[in-house]
Design an enzyme around this catalytic site. Sequence first.
Site, PDB file in Angstrom:
ATOM      1  N   ARG A  45      47.931   5.448   8.744  1.00 55.26           N
ATOM      2  CA  ARG A  45      48.377   4.454   9.713  1.00 55.26           C
ATOM      3  C   ARG A  45      49.230   3.358   9.074  1.00 55.26           C
ATOM      4  NH1 ARG A  45      43.396   3.722  13.716  1.00 55.26           N
ATOM      5  NH2 ARG A  45      42.577   5.074  12.106  1.00 55.26           N
ATOM      6  N   LYS A 145      35.958  20.287  10.098  1.00 56.30           N
ATOM      7  CA  LYS A 145      34.751  19.961  10.834  1.00 56.30           C
ATOM      8  C   LYS A 145      34.483  18.459  10.815  1.00 56.30           C
ATOM      9  CE  LYS A 145      30.642  20.674   8.670  1.00 56.30           C
ATOM     10  NZ  LYS A 145      30.107  19.789   7.607  1.00 56.30           N
ATOM     11  N   LYS A 179      34.212  30.156  -0.783  1.00 50.77           N
ATOM     12  CA  LYS A 179      33.461  30.324  -2.033  1.00 50.77           C
ATOM     13  C   LYS A 179      33.487  31.802  -2.439  1.00 50.77           C
ATOM     14  CE  LYS A 179      30.436  26.382  -1.162  1.00 50.77           C
ATOM     15  NZ  LYS A 179      30.157  25.415  -2.208  1.00 50.77           N
ATOM     16  N   GLU A 213      20.134  20.869  -0.998  1.00 48.29           N
ATOM     17  CA  GLU A 213      20.900  19.914  -1.803  1.00 48.29           C
ATOM     18  C   GLU A 213      19.963  18.891  -2.414  1.00 48.29           C
ATOM     19  OE1 GLU A 213      24.921  18.805  -0.038  1.00 48.29           O
ATOM     20  OE2 GLU A 213      23.655  18.981   1.718  1.00 48.29           O
ATOM     21  N   HIS A 237      27.937  26.390   8.114  1.00 51.59           N
ATOM     22  CA  HIS A 237      27.806  27.110   6.839  1.00 51.59           C
ATOM     23  C   HIS A 237      26.710  28.180   6.874  1.00 51.59           C
ATOM     24  CE1 HIS A 237      30.388  23.939   5.712  1.00 51.59           C
ATOM     25  NE2 HIS A 237      29.506  23.061   5.301  1.00 51.59           N
ATOM     26  N   LYS A 337      18.635  17.951   2.744  1.00 53.19           N
ATOM     27  CA  LYS A 337      19.088  17.003   1.722  1.00 53.19           C
ATOM     28  C   LYS A 337      17.859  16.550   0.944  1.00 53.19           C
ATOM     29  CE  LYS A 337      23.451  15.777   3.491  1.00 53.19           C
ATOM     30  NZ  LYS A 337      24.433  16.444   2.642  1.00 53.19           N
TER      31      LYS A 337
HETATM   32  C1  BG6 Z   1      29.551  19.648   3.952  1.00 54.06           C
HETATM   33  C2  BG6 Z   1      28.507  18.732   4.531  1.00 54.06           C
HETATM   34  O1  BG6 Z   1      30.116  20.440   4.951  1.00 54.06           O
HETATM   35  O2  BG6 Z   1      28.946  20.483   2.968  1.00 54.06           O
HETATM   36  C3  BG6 Z   1      27.837  17.906   3.448  1.00 54.06           C
HETATM   37  O3  BG6 Z   1      29.125  17.863   5.474  1.00 54.06           O
HETATM   38  C4  BG6 Z   1      27.309  18.798   2.352  1.00 54.06           C
HETATM   39  O4  BG6 Z   1      26.775  17.121   3.992  1.00 54.06           O
HETATM   40  C5  BG6 Z   1      28.381  19.785   1.883  1.00 54.06           C
HETATM   41  O5  BG6 Z   1      26.874  17.980   1.286  1.00 54.06           O
HETATM   42  C6  BG6 Z   1      27.791  20.810   0.926  1.00 54.06           C
HETATM   43  O6  BG6 Z   1      28.815  21.593   0.369  1.00 54.06           O
HETATM   44  P1  BG6 Z   1      28.667  22.231  -1.075  1.00 54.06           P
HETATM   45  O7  BG6 Z   1      29.901  23.029  -1.243  1.00 54.06           O
HETATM   46  O8  BG6 Z   1      28.561  21.080  -2.044  1.00 54.06           O
HETATM   47  O9  BG6 Z   1      27.407  23.041  -1.061  1.00 54.06           O
END
Ligand code: BG6
Length: 482
Positions: A45, A145, A179, A213, A237, A337
């Site tokens: 912007r 997304k 991946k 994660e 995913h 998480k």
């Molecule tokens: C993203 C999510 O799509 O994927 C995140 O918004 C997440 O919250 C991430 O941490 C994980 O991706 P990767 O490749 O690190 O497993």
Amino acid sequence: MSTPFDLVFFGGTGDLVMRKLLPALYQAHAAGTLHAEGRIIGLGRRDLGREGYLKKVEESARPHIPNLEEPQWQSFCRRIEYLPVDAENAEQFHRLAGQLGNAAGQKGRALVIYLSTAPHYFMPICRHLAAAGLNRAETRIVLEKPLGHDLASAQRINTAVAAFFREEQIYRIDHYLGKEPVQNLLALRFANRLFEPLWCSAQIRAVEITIAEELGVEKRGEFYDQTGALRDMLQNHLLQLLCFTAMEPPRSLGDSDVRNAKLGVLNALKPFNAYSVRADVVRGQYTAGQIRGQSVRGYREEADISPQSRTETFVALRAEIDNPRWRGVPFLLRTGKRMAGRLAEIVLHFWPEAHPLFGCGGSPNRLSVRLQPQESVKLFLQMKAPGTSLCVHEAALDLDLLKIFPERRADAYERLLLDAIDGKLALFMRSDELEAAWRWLQPVLDDWAARRPEPLPYAAGSHGPDAAIDMAAACGVDWRNR
Ligand code: BG6
């Protein structure tokens, strides 16, 4: 070497462009896979000017590039331009068209327009692009997304973009599909005759798919609190991994055949009913705990998170694919998480031996395909231990794919950006896939919206709520330690 291209980033000063997309393009540039006639135009912007934008790129993108080489970086930066374009300002789109020139998006020169913005800008951006004559034959729109927060909003996005671009011009990105091990699943399944006869309910008792994660919500508290694990990870995913694991052999590896095969899985998912929507879904939220020996805060204490938040940071569910290959096999999906470790893995659990001759030891075979933290394929077998006793023990055929193929891997975004430039759609979601995924999950979202259930607590650094561990145990899968 890719096609000559113009790559335009809406949201060009944003986090994703800086942290992921420019570093990915740098790697392609350094590896020599970006066409010399390729330029990158960041849009934002503010009127930063090219120098101002490059300063931002230097500060915010460069630190995310490992093994950066100065001369390569300097030549990469020469590809970068900047233009102030506000999504709502039609006039500025004409300036963009002027800067791109007539060749962009015509005969052999790809015009890739990446919308790294909030989805409510998609509609005005597409309308103004079309009005400025930028919906040309070779224009590709990449959508990042979140592509909707439920079925109705996903349909609105699809309709808005389809008003100006053909489906073959629309690239819905899910970075998991970039991946390497995800694509390797296709090779494992369809280039090895060994596995196909085993890939069915007669041999497989359960399938688990995990993306865990260690990270918490980082600086994305505001976004995450409105989103939650189901929308952030499971709808996209995890379901994509499910599709690659479960799909029928596609007729070819061409765009339509792969996407039709994936759609076949989504359409065969057994719909939720009033009972399963509660019995087969577990939602959790992390409380304070320890990650790698460090104390971390609970979700409700994180920045930008409401102290009463009921957003889930963990979701697990039991799905079934109602087709001849899979009927009756539980597919256990989970993501969270602040889990005990970082893990992205697919595990197929085989039935126990029908006629067990060995009286002691032994557990059923398993096949694990691991994406993260290290790429591997492991087949767990039973072998007799040396000695006079006839006991069997578990031993694994273990493929460490990084050792076997030590060559550089393109990062997921790098691979997908190159595919978009080259017009390869197979690793992007089609509109019907996106809607099928939301349609299947909509009863869960409706149930949650109606009941506003309190998420089950789990300590950071644990394996998730007990209810999820029990659900897996009921299918013969052990989530107590992994
Ligand atoms: C993203 C999510 O799509 O994927 C995140 O918004 C997440 O919250 C991430 O941490 C994980 O991706 P990767 O490749 O690190 O497993």
